[in-house]
Write an enzyme that holds these catalytic residues in place. Structure first.
Site, PDB file in Angstrom:
ATOM      1  N   LYS A 202      -4.888  18.553 -11.200  1.00 10.22           N
ATOM      2  CA  LYS A 202      -4.465  19.585 -12.148  1.00 10.22           C
ATOM      3  C   LYS A 202      -4.481  19.312 -13.707  1.00 10.22           C
ATOM      4  O   LYS A 202      -4.671  20.047 -14.577  1.00 10.22           O
ATOM      5  CB  LYS A 202      -3.170  19.876 -11.383  1.00 10.22           C
ATOM      6  CG  LYS A 202      -2.610  21.312 -11.980  1.00 10.22           C
ATOM      7  CD  LYS A 202      -1.843  21.233 -13.196  1.00 10.22           C
ATOM      8  CE  LYS A 202      -1.321  22.638 -13.505  1.00 10.22           C
ATOM      9  NZ  LYS A 202      -0.575  22.604 -14.691  1.00 10.22           N
ATOM     10  N   ASP A 221      -2.808  24.958  -9.970  1.00 11.13           N
ATOM     11  CA  ASP A 221      -1.281  24.885  -9.863  1.00 11.13           C
ATOM     12  C   ASP A 221      -0.964  25.673  -8.698  1.00 11.13           C
ATOM     13  O   ASP A 221      -1.689  26.342  -8.082  1.00 11.13           O
ATOM     14  CB  ASP A 221      -0.579  25.027 -11.057  1.00 11.13           C
ATOM     15  CG  ASP A 221      -0.874  26.551 -11.487  1.00 11.13           C
ATOM     16  OD1 ASP A 221      -1.231  27.273 -10.618  1.00 11.13           O
ATOM     17  OD2 ASP A 221      -0.076  26.962 -12.488  1.00 11.13           O
TER      18      ASP A 221
END
Length: 271
Positions: A202, A221
DNA sequence: CGTCAGGTAGCCA
DNA sequence: TGGCTACCTGAC
């Protein structure tokens, strides 16, 4: 009268407030923006940006105003879900951040709310950044690479377990190391980033997309994952790898812009 | 009080 | 490989 730029489509508000960037303060319709050691004032009225304290050329670079946004939005406009997001937020652009500031900022962001992230970054700047006087106020610049080498000081910024990540990263990579990634294929650059302690997929994708011009990067996310699961995968449980394959096929080389629009849309219209 | 927040490393099946 | 949990800490 302050300098101005006429630009369309561009939404300063959505661009700054969509969660990709943390160092700005809002005063009504205007903003004080900070990045590295720069501080500038900016506000938008209709298609015109008014600004002070910064070069026009910097704003073009920072807000990616040189980019043909309408073209990109046509490219990613592949289905009725993203179509709604584009309709509502047209003008929202990626910000081209400094790679070092971007990586460190998102390292601080792990499992924190946006308000908390901003506090931690502010503390980081106060502790390690350069003091800057601007319009009779004191501001702090962003810490340079190699500067966050005092563990006790790092403990004091409220970063919790993320402090150790900052400490390690500070020793392992600098701005040039990050900029060099631009020459590599996306997957190779991502691999190098995720090999850094505390950097997973991420944060690697945030850095690649928000600062290194890898527009195919699609940070996954919890919010975007829930949204994709519900709207694109009929509620099925999906793995990040499946998402990545689908995303790159479905949205193509500008998938990162799709992420920006979907993310902001789903944050403002929770399901 | 517990739980959770814009994740990741480390551990174990 | 895939699934789980601890990790700091403040906000509800």
């Amino acid at each position: 009268m302050s300098p101005r730029i006429k630009i369309y489509p561009f939404s300063l508000k959505n661009t700054l407030e969509c969660g990709q960037f943390f160092r700005f303060t809002k005063f009504g319709d205007s903003y004080i923006v900070q990045t590295l050691d720069k501080i500038f004032y900016i506000e938008q009225r209709n298609d015109t940006l008014y600004f002070e304290g910064v070069e026009e050329s910097f704003l073009f670079h920072f807000f990616r105003l040189e980019e043909d946004l309408d073209y990109i939005l046509r490219e990613i406009d592949r289905d009725n879900i993203i179509k709604k997001a584009i309709q509502e937020y047209r003008g929202m652009r990626l910000i081209r951040q400094d790679p070092w500031e971007c990586l460190i900022s998102f390292l601080c962001s792990q499992a924190k709310s946006i308000t908390q992230i901003r506090v931690v970054i502010e503390n980081l700047c106060k502790r390690f950044g350069k003091k800057i006087f601007w319009r009779n106020h004191i501001f702090y610049g962003f810490p340079e690479p190699q500067s966050m080498n005092d563990p006790l000081r790092l403990e004091s910024i409220g970063a919790g377990f993320r402090a150790n990540y900052l400490f390690q990263i500070n020793q392992c990579i600098d701005r040039n190391g990050l900029i060099a990634l631009k020459q590599l294929p996306y997957q190779d650059a991502k691999k190098i980033l995720t090999n850094l302690f505390g950097v997973g997929g991420k944060i690697a994708d945030c850095t690649l997309l928000y600062s290194l011009d890898f527009l195919q990067a699609f940070p996954i996310d919890t919010w975007i994952k829930k949204g994709l699961q519900k709207r694109y995968f009929r509620g099925e449980i999906i793995r990040n790898k499946e998402i990545e394959e689908f995303i790159s096929k479905h949205f193509g080389p500008y998938a990162g812009y799709a992420q920006l629009y979907l993310y902001h849309f789903w944050r403002n219209h929770p399901f």
